[in-house]
Design an enzyme around this catalytic site. Sequence first.
Site, mmCIF file in Angstrom:
data_model
loop_
_atom_site.group_PDB
_atom_site.id
_atom_site.type_symbol
_atom_site.label_atom_id
_atom_site.label_comp_id
_atom_site.label_asym_id
_atom_site.label_seq_id
_atom_site.Cartn_x
_atom_site.Cartn_y
_atom_site.Cartn_z
ATOM 1 N N SER A 136 37.429 -1.076 -41.852
ATOM 2 C CA SER A 136 37.342 -0.711 -40.435
ATOM 3 C C SER A 136 37.081 0.776 -40.207
ATOM 4 C CB SER A 136 38.626 -1.114 -39.707
ATOM 5 O OG SER A 136 39.721 -0.322 -40.115
ATOM 6 N N LYS A 196 43.247 4.462 -37.602
ATOM 7 C CA LYS A 196 42.104 4.523 -36.691
ATOM 8 C C LYS A 196 41.874 5.983 -36.291
ATOM 9 C CE LYS A 196 41.974 -0.043 -36.455
ATOM 10 N NZ LYS A 196 40.935 -0.813 -37.186
#
Length: 236
Positions: free
Chosen positions: A64, A133
């Site tokens: 990701s 993230k």
Amino acid sequence: MRNLVVGGRSKSGGDESDEGTAGGRRLKTRSFWKELPILVGIALVLALVIKTFFVQAFSIPSGSMQNTLQPGDRVLVDKFTPWFGSEPQRGEVVVFHDPGGWLPEKAEEPNAVQRVLSFVGLIPSADEKDLIKRVIAVGGDTVECSGNGPVKVNGKAVDEPFIHPGNTPCGDEPFGPVKVPKGRLWVMGDHRQDSQDSRYHQDQPGGGTIDEDQVIGRAFVVAWPVNRWDPLPVER
């Protein structure tokens, strides 16, 4: 007059051995094997203190954050500066606890040895309920993205050179405008088409944002493997 002792023999001819002695008595040395548990204990305590207050290792489980981070990379996370009131900023790569419902249930529990080593910070965390993230917007910001992008924060386009090649800034999930509440963050993965981030959790409490208190710290360097060692700068 007091005789001088040279090489274990006095000038007067008398024998006085000084090998391993103090005042004529042999010094007792502590066995290495008796000291070893103490040294190991000190090392574990130091490792635990460092992991708790300063730096912790985390393993990257997915793609990701490609191409910034690859699956299997180990990153070091700064847990120290938040103690002085530092808050997450736009462009930082942060590790945070699952706000709830962002990750599936763990398929495999770590064994006892892994738990102990990860507890003291000697191996990356065994807690699979942590995510990594990039911070896109902070409390008070308005963030949005439509069509092929770009992502806009407070009406201004954000330069995002870190996005995975071939991806669009919105990925397959346009959003916004979203007003980020104070004390919360809007986060996205660099691999926009392979990241279940804030865009996909807008129906949950927080509207897709995460609480700053859930942030463990900022990832500041790729530490392993050696051939991928690289600092992680803040991309503003």
